[in-house]
Design a protein around this motif. Structure first.
Motif, PDB file in Angstrom:
ATOM      1  N   SER A  49      -1.504  10.452 -14.721  1.00 36.83           N
ATOM      2  CA  SER A  49      -0.985  10.111 -13.405  1.00 36.83           C
ATOM      3  C   SER A  49      -2.075   9.488 -12.549  1.00 36.83           C
ATOM      4  O   SER A  49      -1.830   8.548 -11.801  1.00 36.83           O
ATOM      5  N   LYS A  50      -3.271  10.057 -12.675  1.00 32.54           N
ATOM      6  CA  LYS A  50      -4.389   9.488 -11.911  1.00 32.54           C
ATOM      7  C   LYS A  50      -4.655   8.060 -12.364  1.00 32.54           C
ATOM      8  O   LYS A  50      -4.906   7.183 -11.563  1.00 32.54           O
ATOM      9  N   ALA A  51      -4.586   7.828 -13.662  1.00 33.70           N
ATOM     10  CA  ALA A  51      -4.808   6.480 -14.188  1.00 33.70           C
ATOM     11  C   ALA A  51      -3.705   5.543 -13.723  1.00 33.70           C
ATOM     12  O   ALA A  51      -3.954   4.396 -13.321  1.00 33.70           O
ATOM     13  N   ALA A  52      -2.465   5.997 -13.730  1.00 35.70           N
ATOM     14  CA  ALA A  52      -1.347   5.161 -13.274  1.00 35.70           C
ATOM     15  C   ALA A  52      -1.459   4.893 -11.782  1.00 35.70           C
ATOM     16  O   ALA A  52      -1.201   3.776 -11.312  1.00 35.70           O
ATOM     17  N   ALA A  53      -1.879   5.912 -11.025  1.00 30.12           N
ATOM     18  CA  ALA A  53      -2.053   5.726  -9.575  1.00 30.12           C
ATOM     19  C   ALA A  53      -3.172   4.732  -9.296  1.00 30.12           C
ATOM     20  O   ALA A  53      -3.064   3.883  -8.410  1.00 30.12           O
ATOM     21  N   HIS A  54      -4.222   4.884 -10.094  1.00 29.63           N
ATOM     22  CA  HIS A  54      -5.344   3.946  -9.928  1.00 29.63           C
ATOM     23  C   HIS A  54      -4.911   2.515 -10.278  1.00 29.63           C
ATOM     24  O   HIS A  54      -5.258   1.567  -9.576  1.00 29.63           O
ATOM     25  N   ALA A  55      -4.130   2.363 -11.329  1.00 28.62           N
ATOM     26  CA  ALA A  55      -3.638   1.039 -11.718  1.00 28.62           C
ATOM     27  C   ALA A  55      -2.733   0.468 -10.629  1.00 28.62           C
ATOM     28  O   ALA A  55      -2.806  -0.727 -10.295  1.00 28.62           O
ATOM     29  N   ALA A  56      -1.894   1.295 -10.036  1.00 25.39           N
ATOM     30  CA  ALA A  56      -1.025   0.839  -8.945  1.00 25.39           C
ATOM     31  C   ALA A  56      -1.859   0.415  -7.741  1.00 25.39           C
ATOM     32  O   ALA A  56      -1.575  -0.592  -7.072  1.00 25.39           O
ATOM     33  N   ARG A  57      -2.913   1.202  -7.445  1.00 20.62           N
ATOM     34  CA  ARG A  57      -3.789   0.866  -6.316  1.00 20.62           C
ATOM     35  C   ARG A  57      -4.491  -0.472  -6.578  1.00 20.62           C
ATOM     36  O   ARG A  57      -4.586  -1.314  -5.694  1.00 20.62           O
ATOM     37  N   VAL A  58      -5.005  -0.668  -7.796  1.00 21.13           N
ATOM     38  CA  VAL A  58      -5.677  -1.929  -8.156  1.00 21.13           C
ATOM     39  C   VAL A  58      -4.691  -3.085  -8.056  1.00 21.13           C
ATOM     40  O   VAL A  58      -5.007  -4.161  -7.523  1.00 21.13           O
ATOM     41  N   LEU A  59      -3.469  -2.859  -8.562  1.00 26.32           N
ATOM     42  CA  LEU A  59      -2.444  -3.895  -8.488  1.00 26.32           C
ATOM     43  C   LEU A  59      -2.139  -4.251  -7.022  1.00 26.32           C
ATOM     44  O   LEU A  59      -2.012  -5.429  -6.672  1.00 26.32           O
ATOM     45  N   ALA A  60      -2.064  -3.272  -6.154  1.00 26.53           N
ATOM     46  CA  ALA A  60      -1.815  -3.517  -4.726  1.00 26.53           C
ATOM     47  C   ALA A  60      -2.981  -4.278  -4.101  1.00 26.53           C
ATOM     48  O   ALA A  60      -2.782  -5.210  -3.304  1.00 26.53           O
TER      49      ALA A  60
ATOM     50  N   LYS B  69      -2.939  -7.953  -2.457  1.00 26.21           N
ATOM     51  CA  LYS B  69      -3.428  -8.236  -1.097  1.00 26.21           C
ATOM     52  C   LYS B  69      -4.423  -9.396  -1.118  1.00 26.21           C
ATOM     53  O   LYS B  69      -4.358 -10.305  -0.281  1.00 26.21           O
ATOM     54  N   LEU B  70      -5.361  -9.370  -2.066  1.00 28.24           N
ATOM     55  CA  LEU B  70      -6.371 -10.448  -2.150  1.00 28.24           C
ATOM     56  C   LEU B  70      -5.716 -11.783  -2.477  1.00 28.24           C
ATOM     57  O   LEU B  70      -6.079 -12.821  -1.913  1.00 28.24           O
ATOM     58  N   ALA B  71      -4.733 -11.753  -3.378  1.00 26.69           N
ATOM     59  CA  ALA B  71      -4.038 -12.994  -3.733  1.00 26.69           C
ATOM     60  C   ALA B  71      -3.269 -13.527  -2.529  1.00 26.69           C
ATOM     61  O   ALA B  71      -3.240 -14.742  -2.272  1.00 26.69           O
ATOM     62  N   ASP B  72      -2.659 -12.609  -1.791  1.00 28.47           N
ATOM     63  CA  ASP B  72      -1.907 -13.021  -0.597  1.00 28.47           C
ATOM     64  C   ASP B  72      -2.838 -13.597   0.473  1.00 28.47           C
ATOM     65  O   ASP B  72      -2.518 -14.599   1.103  1.00 28.47           O
ATOM     66  N   GLN B  73      -4.008 -12.993   0.657  1.00 25.29           N
ATOM     67  CA  GLN B  73      -4.993 -13.516   1.625  1.00 25.29           C
ATOM     68  C   GLN B  73      -5.477 -14.908   1.206  1.00 25.29           C
ATOM     69  O   GLN B  73      -5.581 -15.815   2.024  1.00 25.29           O
ATOM     70  N   ALA B  74      -5.782 -15.058  -0.081  1.00 28.79           N
ATOM     71  CA  ALA B  74      -6.242 -16.365  -0.581  1.00 28.79           C
ATOM     72  C   ALA B  74      -5.151 -17.408  -0.423  1.00 28.79           C
ATOM     73  O   ALA B  74      -5.420 -18.554  -0.022  1.00 28.79           O
ATOM     74  N   ALA B  75      -3.900 -17.028  -0.703  1.00 25.94           N
ATOM     75  CA  ALA B  75      -2.786 -17.974  -0.539  1.00 25.94           C
ATOM     76  C   ALA B  75      -2.639 -18.369   0.927  1.00 25.94           C
ATOM     77  O   ALA B  75      -2.393 -19.542   1.245  1.00 25.94           O
ATOM     78  N   GLY B  76      -2.804 -17.405   1.832  1.00 24.11           N
ATOM     79  CA  GLY B  76      -2.723 -17.725   3.266  1.00 24.11           C
ATOM     80  C   GLY B  76      -3.825 -18.674   3.702  1.00 24.11           C
ATOM     81  O   GLY B  76      -3.590 -19.622   4.458  1.00 24.11           O
ATOM     82  N   THR B  77      -5.040 -18.427   3.229  1.00 25.89           N
ATOM     83  CA  THR B  77      -6.169 -19.306   3.568  1.00 25.89           C
ATOM     84  C   THR B  77      -5.941 -20.716   3.031  1.00 25.89           C
ATOM     85  O   THR B  77      -6.153 -21.712   3.736  1.00 25.89           O
ATOM     86  N   MET B  78      -5.489 -20.792   1.780  1.00 25.72           N
ATOM     87  CA  MET B  78      -5.227 -22.107   1.180  1.00 25.72           C
ATOM     88  C   MET B  78      -4.070 -22.818   1.881  1.00 25.72           C
ATOM     89  O   MET B  78      -4.119 -24.032   2.099  1.00 25.72           O
TER      90      MET B  78
ATOM     91  N   ASP C  22       0.839  -1.206   0.000  1.00 27.90           N
ATOM     92  CA  ASP C  22       0.000   0.000   0.000  1.00 27.90           C
ATOM     93  C   ASP C  22       0.871   1.252   0.000  1.00 27.90           C
ATOM     94  O   ASP C  22       0.604   2.225  -0.731  1.00 27.90           O
ATOM     95  N   ASP C  23       1.919   1.217   0.801  1.00 27.45           N
ATOM     96  CA  ASP C  23       2.822   2.371   0.885  1.00 27.45           C
ATOM     97  C   ASP C  23       3.495   2.624  -0.463  1.00 27.45           C
ATOM     98  O   ASP C  23       3.595   3.781  -0.913  1.00 27.45           O
ATOM     99  N   LEU C  24       3.942   1.535  -1.096  1.00 27.04           N
ATOM    100  CA  LEU C  24       4.576   1.692  -2.410  1.00 27.04           C
ATOM    101  C   LEU C  24       3.580   2.234  -3.440  1.00 27.04           C
ATOM    102  O   LEU C  24       3.930   3.078  -4.270  1.00 27.04           O
ATOM    103  N   ALA C  25       2.349   1.730  -3.388  1.00 27.10           N
ATOM    104  CA  ALA C  25       1.330   2.213  -4.323  1.00 27.10           C
ATOM    105  C   ALA C  25       1.059   3.694  -4.073  1.00 27.10           C
ATOM    106  O   ALA C  25       0.921   4.481  -5.032  1.00 27.10           O
ATOM    107  N   ASN C  26       0.994   4.108  -2.825  1.00 26.72           N
ATOM    108  CA  ASN C  26       0.754   5.522  -2.490  1.00 26.72           C
ATOM    109  C   ASN C  26       1.925   6.389  -2.947  1.00 26.72           C
ATOM    110  O   ASN C  26       1.742   7.496  -3.468  1.00 26.72           O
ATOM    111  N   ARG C  27       3.155   5.875  -2.735  1.00 23.67           N
ATOM    112  CA  ARG C  27       4.335   6.639  -3.165  1.00 23.67           C
ATOM    113  C   ARG C  27       4.383   6.778  -4.686  1.00 23.67           C
ATOM    114  O   ARG C  27       4.739   7.839  -5.211  1.00 23.67           O
ATOM    115  N   LEU C  28       4.040   5.648  -5.341  1.00 24.37           N
ATOM    116  CA  LEU C  28       4.030   5.690  -6.802  1.00 24.37           C
ATOM    117  C   LEU C  28       3.001   6.693  -7.291  1.00 24.37           C
ATOM    118  O   LEU C  28       3.276   7.488  -8.211  1.00 24.37           O
ATOM    119  N   ALA C  29       1.836   6.673  -6.664  1.00 25.78           N
ATOM    120  CA  ALA C  29       0.790   7.624  -7.058  1.00 25.78           C
ATOM    121  C   ALA C  29       1.243   9.053  -6.792  1.00 25.78           C
ATOM    122  O   ALA C  29       1.022   9.952  -7.614  1.00 25.78           O
TER     123      ALA C  29
END
Length: 181
Positions: A134-145, A149-158, A113-120
């Motif tokens: 820049s807004k589009a790139a920031a939004h893409a970075a936020r979506v990527l973050a 996070k969701l992939a990491d949560q799913a991996a932890g659950t699995m 999240d911090d990296l996405a915020n810094r990138l934005a």
């Protein structure tokens, strides 16, 4: 009637002998029956004694077998209890590892999240002319973050489910082999 008396007088010794022989035969028959009954009672008593001994032996053998089988069952149950306790310790250790992993995952997500915020922020401040991009790139970075996070949560659950399944399977296998021994 006189004729009958004459016959009686003439054959009385023979009749007495016949009566004595019949009495002796009856007495001998009674004696034989008594001896036979006594012999049969003695034989029945001997057989009953043998059957009683056999029954007592069978009962003692059954008790001994039951005690042996109970000891085996208690041994098996003790073995299973040890395996279950060991499995529970493994599950607790896996749960503790999952908790520690979640803490590091939370740290990793915060870093993302911090990296996405810094990138934005860097994209937005770098060139004011390209604020829309820049807004589009920031939004893409936020979506990527967020996807990360969701992939990491799913991996932890699995991973948690896989750890529990592995430990439970190993515990079941150990219980099976401990019973077979």
């Amino acid at each position: 009637m006189t004729f009958a008396l004459d016959l009686l007088k003439r054959f009385w010794p023979v009749l007495v002998i016949i009566a004595l022989l019949l009495g002796a035969a009856y007495g001998l028959n009674s004696l034989y029956d008594h001896i036979y009954d006594q012999g049969q009672a003695a034989a029945n008593l001997a057989w009953q004694d043998k059957w009683d001994k056999r029954d007592n032996y069978d009962k003692a053998a059954a008790r001994a077998n039951e005690n042996t089988e109970r000891a085996k069952e208690q041994e098996r149950q003790l073995s299973i209890n040890k395996v279950v306790e060991s499995g529970q310790q493994l599950l607790d250790a896996a749960q503790a590892a999952a908790t520690a992993s979640r803490a590091s995952d939370d740290s990793l997500r915060a870093t993302a999240d911090d990296l996405a915020n810094r990138l934005a922020a860097s994209q937005a401040s770098g060139n004011s002319c390209t604020a829309a991009s820049s807004k589009a790139a920031a939004h893409a970075a936020r979506v990527l973050a967020d996807v990360f996070k969701l992939a990491d949560q799913a991996a932890g659950t699995m991973a948690n489910a896989a750890d529990q399944a592995r430990v439970r399977g190993a515990t079941c296998e150990q219980a099976y082999y401990s019973i077979g021994q």
